[in-house]
Design a protein around this motif. Sequence first.
Motif, PDB file in Angstrom:
ATOM      1  N   VAL A  30       9.149   2.242  -3.744  1.00 19.50           N
ATOM      2  CA  VAL A  30       9.439   2.125  -2.318  1.00 19.50           C
ATOM      3  C   VAL A  30       8.736   0.906  -1.721  1.00 19.50           C
ATOM      4  O   VAL A  30       9.310   0.150  -0.930  1.00 19.50           O
ATOM      5  CB  VAL A  30       9.014   3.410  -1.581  1.00 19.50           C
ATOM      6  N   ALA A  31       7.485   0.691  -2.130  1.00 21.20           N
ATOM      7  CA  ALA A  31       6.696  -0.405  -1.567  1.00 21.20           C
ATOM      8  C   ALA A  31       7.297  -1.766  -1.889  1.00 21.20           C
ATOM      9  O   ALA A  31       7.185  -2.708  -1.091  1.00 21.20           O
ATOM     10  CB  ALA A  31       5.264  -0.329  -2.083  1.00 21.20           C
ATOM     11  N   LEU A  32       7.945  -1.875  -3.046  1.00 20.24           N
ATOM     12  CA  LEU A  32       8.526  -3.155  -3.426  1.00 20.24           C
ATOM     13  C   LEU A  32       9.597  -3.614  -2.441  1.00 20.24           C
ATOM     14  O   LEU A  32       9.883  -4.798  -2.327  1.00 20.24           O
ATOM     15  CB  LEU A  32       9.109  -3.072  -4.836  1.00 20.24           C
ATOM     16  N   ASP A  33      10.191  -2.659  -1.726  1.00 14.40           N
ATOM     17  CA  ASP A  33      11.188  -3.004  -0.715  1.00 14.40           C
ATOM     18  C   ASP A  33      10.572  -3.817   0.419  1.00 14.40           C
ATOM     19  O   ASP A  33      11.272  -4.550   1.124  1.00 14.40           O
ATOM     20  CB  ASP A  33      11.826  -1.739  -0.129  1.00 14.40           C
ATOM     21  N   GLU A  34       9.267  -3.665   0.621  1.00 12.54           N
ATOM     22  CA  GLU A  34       8.596  -4.322   1.736  1.00 12.54           C
ATOM     23  C   GLU A  34       7.835  -5.566   1.314  1.00 12.54           C
ATOM     24  O   GLU A  34       7.244  -6.243   2.154  1.00 12.54           O
ATOM     25  CB  GLU A  34       7.614  -3.334   2.397  1.00 12.54           C
ATOM     26  N   LEU A  35       7.799  -5.853   0.021  1.00 10.39           N
ATOM     27  CA  LEU A  35       7.017  -6.982  -0.462  1.00 10.39           C
ATOM     28  C   LEU A  35       7.851  -8.250  -0.554  1.00 10.39           C
ATOM     29  O   LEU A  35       9.012  -8.214  -0.945  1.00 10.39           O
ATOM     30  CB  LEU A  35       6.427  -6.663  -1.838  1.00 10.39           C
ATOM     31  N   CYS A  36       7.219  -9.359  -0.210  1.00 12.44           N
ATOM     32  CA  CYS A  36       7.903 -10.651  -0.307  1.00 12.44           C
ATOM     33  C   CYS A  36       7.539 -11.378  -1.597  1.00 12.44           C
ATOM     34  O   CYS A  36       8.260 -12.277  -2.020  1.00 12.44           O
ATOM     35  CB  CYS A  36       7.522 -11.529   0.881  1.00 12.44           C
ATOM     36  N   GLU A  37       6.413 -11.008  -2.166  1.00 13.92           N
ATOM     37  CA  GLU A  37       5.973 -11.631  -3.396  1.00 13.92           C
ATOM     38  C   GLU A  37       5.694 -10.563  -4.439  1.00 13.92           C
ATOM     39  O   GLU A  37       5.319  -9.438  -4.118  1.00 13.92           O
ATOM     40  CB  GLU A  37       4.701 -12.458  -3.162  1.00 13.92           C
ATOM     41  N   VAL A  38       5.871 -10.939  -5.694  1.00 15.89           N
ATOM     42  CA  VAL A  38       5.619 -10.011  -6.786  1.00 15.89           C
ATOM     43  C   VAL A  38       4.110  -9.831  -6.946  1.00 15.89           C
ATOM     44  O   VAL A  38       3.382 -10.804  -7.109  1.00 15.89           O
ATOM     45  CB  VAL A  38       6.212 -10.536  -8.104  1.00 15.89           C
ATOM     46  N   PRO A  39       3.597  -8.596  -6.870  1.00 10.98           N
ATOM     47  CA  PRO A  39       2.160  -8.381  -7.010  1.00 10.98           C
ATOM     48  C   PRO A  39       1.727  -8.431  -8.472  1.00 10.98           C
ATOM     49  O   PRO A  39       2.553  -8.364  -9.385  1.00 10.98           O
ATOM     50  CB  PRO A  39       1.977  -6.952  -6.463  1.00 10.98           C
ATOM     51  N   GLN A  40       0.430  -8.575  -8.692  1.00  9.40           N
ATOM     52  CA  GLN A  40      -0.109  -8.415 -10.041  1.00  9.40           C
ATOM     53  C   GLN A  40      -0.042  -6.924 -10.347  1.00  9.40           C
ATOM     54  O   GLN A  40      -0.726  -6.124  -9.715  1.00  9.40           O
ATOM     55  CB  GLN A  40      -1.545  -8.929 -10.113  1.00  9.40           C
ATOM     56  N   LEU A  41       0.800  -6.577 -11.314  1.00 10.78           N
ATOM     57  CA  LEU A  41       1.160  -5.176 -11.504  1.00 10.78           C
ATOM     58  C   LEU A  41      -0.018  -4.253 -11.788  1.00 10.78           C
ATOM     59  O   LEU A  41      -0.145  -3.192 -11.181  1.00 10.78           O
ATOM     60  CB  LEU A  41       2.176  -5.051 -12.634  1.00 10.78           C
TER      61      LEU A  41
END
Length: 310
Positions: free
Chosen positions: A54-65
Amino acid sequence: MSEREPAVDRDRQEGLLALAAALRPELHRYCARLMGSVIDGEDVVQDTFARAFVALDELCEVPQLRPWLFRIAHNRALDLLRSRAIRVAEPIEAALEIADTKADPVETLMRRQAVQTAVSRFAELPVLQRSVIILKDVLDEPLTEIAALLDITVDAVKGHLARGRARLRQINATAAALPDARIASAAVVCYATLFNQRDWDGLRALLADDVRLHQSLHPPRSGAADVGMFFTIYARSDRVWLTPAWLEGREVIAVFENQTDPKPHHFMRLEWREGRISFICDYRYVSYIAEDAELVLARDAGSFGRGTGR
């Protein structure tokens, strides 16, 4: 979110989470010890991936997994611990009084102790000590990354590590042995017997009309007709064998891939209502849980063709 800042696209989301799935066993090792339960630890892992998607929908950049998923899991576990009112508070400042710890043979011994400590015993540690011990001694995380995850200083991490190790030694020194095997309930005996006889129709007859099935990594199923298809997975092999068991005070069913195997591959647990199965949770696809599980076979396990033991 502005139009100039698009979220991570869906294909990339799915690719990221597929890559992150490789972290599941490691996340579980952390969450299980933090929660003091392999079952509750897997619930946190499941929730972590749901929240991450769900959070990925709000992210503009790919996080360090790795650090991102561990932080989600850590925060979710703390929320659950707080809700149960079992969190033991310890001021961070107090940890600063502890001397620095350096790598030496004693530290190697402490790490071995943590890895071999039963999952349930970690619940006796204050939460910060628990987290630091797991991250450092079980997962071998660098002190700087532990500090970043827990939002404390490296000196505080060292202090909690020293205190936690000392406390863990005390816990292990006074810990009781595994509980004696208990007798299986008639309902679980019936389920295991029908399964071992490959009486799939008999098992389906035990399902409540609104029964639910949960299998990690797969969508949930509900309703007797849909859940009844669950048994076709096991019908493909005539070697799988069930034995009633106990885990963390809960009655479960140990699943052996072969009746002669010394240890179960995974386990499942059932919930009953008015003599019929209302819920099945099967851990077949996340068998890493069984590695840390303190399964004790039911006292009458011999009647299922196996001896007692872990």
